[in-house]
Design a protein around this motif. Structure first.
Motif, mmCIF file in Angstrom:
data_model
loop_
_atom_site.group_PDB
_atom_site.id
_atom_site.type_symbol
_atom_site.label_atom_id
_atom_site.label_comp_id
_atom_site.label_asym_id
_atom_site.label_seq_id
_atom_site.Cartn_x
_atom_site.Cartn_y
_atom_site.Cartn_z
ATOM 1 N N UNK A 199 -1.889 1.089 5.920
ATOM 2 C CA UNK A 199 -1.842 -0.308 6.380
ATOM 3 C C UNK A 199 -2.459 -0.424 7.774
ATOM 4 N N UNK A 200 -2.240 0.571 8.629
ATOM 5 C CA UNK A 200 -2.839 0.559 9.969
ATOM 6 C C UNK A 200 -4.354 0.674 9.892
ATOM 7 N N UNK A 201 -4.833 1.572 9.027
ATOM 8 C CA UNK A 201 -6.283 1.715 8.835
ATOM 9 C C UNK A 201 -6.871 0.391 8.348
ATOM 10 N N UNK A 202 -6.153 -0.305 7.474
ATOM 11 C CA UNK A 202 -6.613 -1.615 6.981
ATOM 12 C C UNK A 202 -6.646 -2.648 8.105
ATOM 13 N N UNK A 203 -5.729 -2.532 9.055
ATOM 14 C CA UNK A 203 -5.771 -3.431 10.222
ATOM 15 C C UNK A 203 -7.065 -3.204 11.010
ATOM 16 N N UNK A 204 -7.422 -1.944 11.203
ATOM 17 C CA UNK A 204 -8.638 -1.608 11.959
ATOM 18 C C UNK A 204 -9.864 -2.168 11.225
ATOM 19 N N UNK A 205 -9.930 -1.911 9.907
ATOM 20 C CA UNK A 205 -11.055 -2.421 9.112
ATOM 21 C C UNK A 205 -11.025 -3.948 9.066
ATOM 22 N N UNK A 206 -9.830 -4.505 8.928
ATOM 23 C CA UNK A 206 -9.677 -5.957 8.849
ATOM 24 C C UNK A 206 -10.218 -6.641 10.095
ATOM 25 N N UNK A 207 -10.044 -6.016 11.248
ATOM 26 C CA UNK A 207 -10.538 -6.591 12.507
ATOM 27 C C UNK A 207 -12.001 -6.230 12.747
ATOM 28 N N UNK A 208 -12.632 -5.657 11.725
ATOM 29 C CA UNK A 208 -14.072 -5.372 11.773
ATOM 30 C C UNK A 208 -14.446 -4.429 12.921
ATOM 31 N N UNK A 209 -13.573 -3.483 13.200
ATOM 32 C CA UNK A 209 -13.855 -2.476 14.227
ATOM 33 C C UNK A 209 -14.998 -1.583 13.724
ATOM 34 N N UNK A 213 -8.362 4.476 -1.536
ATOM 35 C CA UNK A 213 -7.428 4.108 -2.594
ATOM 36 C C UNK A 213 -6.055 4.071 -1.943
ATOM 37 N N UNK A 214 -5.686 2.899 -1.462
ATOM 38 C CA UNK A 214 -4.464 2.761 -0.673
ATOM 39 C C UNK A 214 -3.383 1.963 -1.393
ATOM 40 N N UNK A 215 -3.560 1.722 -2.711
ATOM 41 C CA UNK A 215 -2.592 0.881 -3.412
ATOM 42 C C UNK A 215 -1.227 1.550 -3.540
ATOM 43 N N UNK A 241 0.829 -1.213 0.000
ATOM 44 C CA UNK A 241 0.000 0.000 0.000
ATOM 45 C C UNK A 241 0.863 1.262 0.000
ATOM 46 N N UNK A 242 0.180 2.429 -0.007
ATOM 47 C CA UNK A 242 0.941 3.670 -0.185
ATOM 48 C C UNK A 242 1.460 4.312 1.098
ATOM 49 N N UNK A 252 8.135 6.430 0.219
ATOM 50 C CA UNK A 252 6.900 6.253 0.993
ATOM 51 C C UNK A 252 6.316 4.905 0.620
ATOM 52 N N UNK A 253 5.499 4.349 1.488
ATOM 53 C CA UNK A 253 4.831 3.087 1.184
ATOM 54 C C UNK A 253 4.533 2.339 2.459
ATOM 55 N N UNK A 254 3.771 1.257 2.333
ATOM 56 C CA UNK A 254 3.425 0.471 3.509
ATOM 57 C C UNK A 254 3.106 -0.964 3.139
ATOM 58 N N UNK A 255 3.059 -1.811 4.147
ATOM 59 C CA UNK A 255 2.738 -3.230 3.948
ATOM 60 C C UNK A 255 1.774 -3.664 5.034
ATOM 61 N N UNK A 256 0.649 -4.246 4.597
ATOM 62 C CA UNK A 256 -0.303 -4.837 5.529
ATOM 63 C C UNK A 256 -0.068 -6.337 5.501
ATOM 64 N N UNK A 257 -0.027 -6.974 6.669
ATOM 65 C CA UNK A 257 0.156 -8.435 6.687
ATOM 66 C C UNK A 257 -0.823 -9.105 7.647
ATOM 67 N N UNK A 258 -1.211 -10.335 7.286
ATOM 68 C CA UNK A 258 -2.035 -11.162 8.174
ATOM 69 C C UNK A 258 -1.924 -12.614 7.723
ATOM 70 N N UNK A 259 -2.324 -13.522 8.590
ATOM 71 C CA UNK A 259 -2.434 -14.928 8.195
ATOM 72 C C UNK A 259 -3.897 -15.356 8.144
ATOM 73 N N UNK A 260 -4.805 -14.413 8.381
ATOM 74 C CA UNK A 260 -6.225 -14.731 8.536
ATOM 75 C C UNK A 260 -6.998 -14.266 7.296
ATOM 76 N N UNK A 261 -7.703 -15.174 6.631
ATOM 77 C CA UNK A 261 -8.303 -14.806 5.343
ATOM 78 C C UNK A 261 -9.484 -13.833 5.500
ATOM 79 N N UNK A 262 -10.249 -13.912 6.589
ATOM 80 C CA UNK A 262 -11.340 -12.935 6.775
ATOM 81 C C UNK A 262 -10.783 -11.519 6.938
#
Ligand SMILES: *Cc1c(COP(=O)(O)O)cnc(C)c1O
Length: 418
Positions: free
Chosen positions: A72-82, A242-244, A66-67, A201-211
């Motif tokens: 990536x942090x915002x995606x973590x929040x959304x990813x955890x369904x906050x 648009x975080x690509x 991501x950019x 600039x840039x970022x990386x989101x990581x997880x092992x959980x498909x949901x």
């Protein structure tokens, strides 16, 4: 020896100046040139390859490039369904994005004091802050040192919470030998130029959980269900951004990833040498590094306790004097930024305006009184940050740092009328 701030000769004269990070190498041009000569400058092959290579390097099932680390942090929040009004527990000492990523999802950051020794969230103080609205703990591996993850994960399990790692500064940092970014539900890394893994600039989101991964994909990509690689159908299933990343940046990042392990080794070696050089300076507390919590050497944060000098000055005044004297000696140091809850966005509780999200119907009142963070305030008042010891600097340059520190502290009395 006369202090430079008093007109003496600086320890680090201009010709001995420190090599600035990032340290770049010629071969990196090839990667960027290949991307430029191709015709996919938006999402291209380098983006896919960077994701694969980072997953492999760090040991994650999924990576999204991501950019920014903030994205990536915002995606973590959304990813955890906050959800709106949910509370997320976070440290009181970090970069602002560790807390604003929570606000961006209409959720409420709840700050916890730090452990003075590690400068990281104090696990002992977390449970006090858990309410029925708490959904996650965001553990920030600040200055490259990994949080006390076993304790944090145990608390999370007890209360059924998600754990997110802010590993933006912690590429290659270890906890009991395991890499940052593999220790919780998901994690964010930054590739901003100051970080050990830098691509401008840039970022990386990581997880092992498909949901978690699929929810993060939607936030990253206009609310669409498909990752950018696949054929898109342009249907937005949810509110997305648009975080690509783009192909040029990804190409540069791939080039730098080739050297990350070696850069980290050099950085840590220099960090440990600095620790050795300053260990006999009275009143100075050097940053933590041990077999359980192993830093990647992102920064060397010095904290000064000069109560034995009986100066009559406050901690902050003393630190400011040392800071100014070090700058005059030619040492590129910086001061710690304000605590997170001290920042106006939290003190004024404005956020999106009209008091949102704190005033939203699903939010409960939270208190940002600074008295709750005594260790964070003390640590902040005493900190001087040094980062110019990375790849490219010689042993002689590292030694200038301690020579200057010794000089300033031995002659501290001279600073009393500065
Ligand atoms: C750098 C950083 C971020 C944000 O990363 P960006 O790439 O600058 O958006 C978040 N948290 C911490 C702890 C950081 O150091």
């Amino acid at each position: 020896m006369k202090l430079a701030i008093k007109g003496g000769t600086p320890v680090a004269a201009k010709d001995k100046s420190f090599v600035k990070w990032p340290f770049t190498r010629d071969y990196e041009w090839e990667y960027v040139k290949n991307s430029l000569c191709g015709n996919r400058h938006s999402w291209g092959e380098n983006c896919d390859l960077l994701q694969e290579e980072w997953s492999k390097w760090n040991g994650n099932t999924y990576t999204l490039a991501v950019n920014s680390g903030t994205a990536a942090l915002h995606m973590c929040i959304a990813g955890c369904n906050i959800q709106p009004g949910d509370e997320v527990i976070v440290t009181s000492t970090s970069w602002i994005s560790s807390a604003t990523c929570i606000l961006h999802h209409n959720a409420i950051p709840v700050f916890v004091d730090i452990d003075y020794d590690t400068m990281l969230i104090d696990p002992v103080k977390i449970e006090d802050k858990i309410t029925e609205n708490t959904k996650a703990i965001l553990a920030v591996h600040y200055w490259g040192l990994v949080c006390e993850m076993d304790t944090i994960n145990a608390i999370a399990q007890k209360y059924q919470l998600f754990v997110i790692e802010d590993a933006c500064q912690a590429h290659g940092s270890l906890y009991k030998g395991r890499k940052a970014g593999t220790l919780a539900h998901c994690a964010a890394f930054s590739m901003n130029q100051n970080k050990n893994f830098s691509a401008g600039e840039g970022g990386l989101f990581v997880t092992n959980n498909s949901d978690i991964y699929h929810r993060a994909v939607m936030l990253m990509n206009f609310g669409e269900r498909t990752v950018p690689t696949l054929t898109r159908n342009y249907l937005s299933k949810s509110l997305g951004w648009m975080y690509r990343i783009n192909d040029l940046t990804a190409a540069y990042a791939r080039a730098r990833l080739e050297y990350l392990q070696r850069d980290n080794e050099t950085i840590l070696k220099n960090f440990l040498y600095l620790k050795e050089l300053v260990k006999d300076i009275p009143g100075l507390k050097a940053p933590v590094h041990n077999d359980v919590q192993s830093t990647n050497g992102y920064a060397f944060v010095n904290r000064f306790d000069f109560s034995m000098l009986n100066t009559g000055l406050s901690d902050r005044q003393v630190t400011n004097l040392v800071f100014r004297a070090l700058l005059a000696e030619g040492i590129p140091v910086s001061r710690e930024i304000p605590l997170l809850p001290e920042q106006k966005v939290f003190q004024s509780k404005e956020g999106y305006g009209k008091g949102c999200p704190w005033s939203c119907p699903s939010s409960k009142a939270v208190d940002y009184d600074l008295k709750q963070y005594p260790n964070a305030r003390l640590s902040n008042a005493r900190s001087i940050v040094f980062t110019s010891f990375k790849t490219g600097n010689t042993v002689e340059q590292l030694e200038l740092f301690s020579v200057a520190l010794h000089k300033v502290i031995d002659n501290f009395h001279e600073l009393m009328d500065v």
